[in-house]
Write an enzyme that holds these catalytic residues in place. Structure first.
Site, short mmCIF file in Angstrom:
data_model
loop_
_atom_site.label_atom_id
_atom_site.label_comp_id
_atom_site.label_asym_id
_atom_site.label_seq_id
_atom_site.Cartn_x
_atom_site.Cartn_y
_atom_site.Cartn_z
CG HIS A 122 -71.96 41.65 56.70
ND1 HIS A 122 -73.10 42.21 56.56
CD2 HIS A 122 -71.92 41.38 58.09
CE1 HIS A 122 -73.70 42.01 57.45
NE2 HIS A 122 -73.03 41.94 58.78
CG ASP A 134 -78.33 34.39 52.78
OD1 ASP A 134 -78.68 33.46 51.93
OD2 ASP A 134 -78.03 34.09 53.82
CB THR A 135 -83.21 33.96 53.27
OG1 THR A 135 -83.54 35.27 54.16
CG2 THR A 135 -82.50 33.35 54.12
N GLY A 151 -85.27 37.58 53.37
CA GLY A 151 -86.16 37.84 54.52
C GLY A 151 -85.82 39.38 54.73
NE ARG A 176 -80.33 38.81 60.22
CZ ARG A 176 -81.03 38.40 58.92
NH1 ARG A 176 -81.65 37.39 58.74
NH2 ARG A 176 -80.42 39.13 58.07
NE ARG A 231 -75.78 37.49 57.31
CZ ARG A 231 -76.85 37.22 56.65
NH1 ARG A 231 -76.68 36.37 55.69
NH2 ARG A 231 -77.98 36.79 57.43
CE LYS A 234 -81.57 42.76 59.06
NZ LYS A 234 -80.94 42.53 58.06
C1 R5P Z 1 -77.23 42.04 57.28
O1 R5P Z 1 -77.06 42.30 58.14
C2 R5P Z 1 -77.08 42.09 55.90
O2 R5P Z 1 -76.87 43.65 55.78
C3 R5P Z 1 -78.21 41.77 55.16
O3 R5P Z 1 -79.23 42.69 55.23
C4 R5P Z 1 -78.45 40.37 55.25
O4 R5P Z 1 -77.31 39.48 55.10
C5 R5P Z 1 -79.60 39.95 54.34
O5 R5P Z 1 -79.92 38.68 54.57
P1 R5P Z 1 -81.39 38.06 54.15
O6 R5P Z 1 -81.48 38.13 52.73
O7 R5P Z 1 -81.36 36.50 54.64
O8 R5P Z 1 -82.39 38.86 55.12
#
Ligand code: R5P
Length: 319
Positions: free
Chosen positions: A134, A227-228, A230, A198, A100, A196
């Site tokens: 990714h 990951d988290t 979120g 961030r 990422r 989405k």
């Molecule tokens: C982000 O661009 C990826 O496609 C995933 O959505 C992201 O890595 C998920 O991360 P998290 O679970 O921390 O929101």
């Protein structure tokens, strides 16, 4: 098996030995012998305990937690194989960490995905075999061949038994919408996309809009990784507000930092499906979580790379 490059040898670091063993079961060969450990001073040490001279060596090591230790183990194993006169060394990285951090999108930040590519090449890797990067462009960070597999057919196959007349696939963000479209097409259902956002570098994702019709429909969300949690948890809220019915969720890479698995299990998500590109202990959560193995996919790809056969042919899709 055809010996295109010298005898096949599959080795594993400590990141995911069970996956490496399953790959060897598929290939019907024993896992190669190596010891990989740390000295008291925290220095990693590797010794390959069998002859690899002129052999076609595949080293299986996802960049799972602890990411830096696992990356270092992989680099040192590649170095050990090269210095033991391996004929060819392929780094099998089912989950490519640092993916990422793949662009300079703010002042004075690194492109760590590129740095990792340079480290692997400098260590002596001749090829890379990986799953669902990714961003596909990371392939271009290497000047050695990269075979990127996708777990998408494995995930689609699992959900193809589901009644589809009231189902929509949902891309968790715009970045994953192309792959999500493939999933929707294969399942022959409509696609919706979540917008989405961030804020800065923190992990809090905010789902703003659901683009497409999910009202009264069951949904299958698709993303490359959790990951988290979120992104997915925020998406679940947005989908519920938009009137979605049952929510199923699938991803290739179950990173699950911190307590995100527990949070997912406590959420309205009905079923969560991922693959074993990373080691995952579902503990008490197994009634809601299904893990599908990529070992046959990686095993078949290794068989084909070793025999000089097409890897792309594995993914030919004729609607
Ligand atoms: C982000 O661009 C990826 O496609 C995933 O959505 C992201 O890595 C998920 O991360 P998290 O679970 O921390 O929101």
């Amino acid at each position: 098996m055809t010996d295109f490059m010298g005898e096949l040898c599959v080795l594993s670091g400590n990141a995911h030995q069970s996956l490496a063993s399953k790959i060897c079961e598929y290939l019907k060969i024993p896992l190669g012998q190596a010891e990989v450990f740390k000295f008291p001073n925290d220095n990693t040490f590797v010794r390959i305990k069998e002859n690899v001279r002129e052999r076609d060596v595949f080293i299986v090591q996802p960049m799972s937690v602890p990411v830096n230790d696992n990356l270092m183990e992989l680099l040192i194993m590649i170095d050990a194989a090269k210095r033991a006169s391996a004929g060819r060394v392929t780094a099998v990285i089912p989950y490519y960490g640092y993916a990422r951090t793949d662009k300079k999108d703010q002042p004075r930040v690194p492109i760590t995905a590129r740095l990792v590519a340079d480290l692997l090449t400098a260590a002596g890797a001749n090829r890379i075999l990986t799953v669902d990067l990714h961003a596909g462009q990371i392939q271009g960070f290497f000047n050695i061949p990269v075979d990127e597999l996708t777990a998408l057919p494995i995930l689609v196959d699992y959900f193809s038994q589901m009644p589809s007349e009231n189902l929509s696939v949902v891309a968790i963000d715009i970045g994953i919408s192309k792959k999500a479209r493939d999933v929707a097409e294969r399942l022959k259902v409509p696609l919706a996309i979540i917008e989405k956002r961030r804020q800065g570098n923190d992990s809090n994702a905010q789902s703003l809009n659901v683009i497409g019709d999910v009202k009264g429909r069951d949904v299958l969300t698709f993303d490359d990784e959790i990951d988290t949690g979120g992104s997915i948890l925020s998406a679940v809220d947005a989908l519920k507000v938009a009137g979605a019915g049952d929510i199923y969720c699938c991803v290739t890479h179950p990173v699950f930092s911190g307590s995100s698995l527990e949070k997912m299990v406590d959420s309205p998500i009905r079923e969560f499906v991922a693959t074993d590109t990373l080691p995952i202990d579902v503990g008490q959560c197994d009634s809601k979580v299904t893990i599908l193995s990529v070992a046959p996919l990686l095993g078949e790809a290794i068989h084909r790379i070793h025999g000089g056969l097409s890897v792309g042919a594995l993914f030919e899709y004729h609607g």
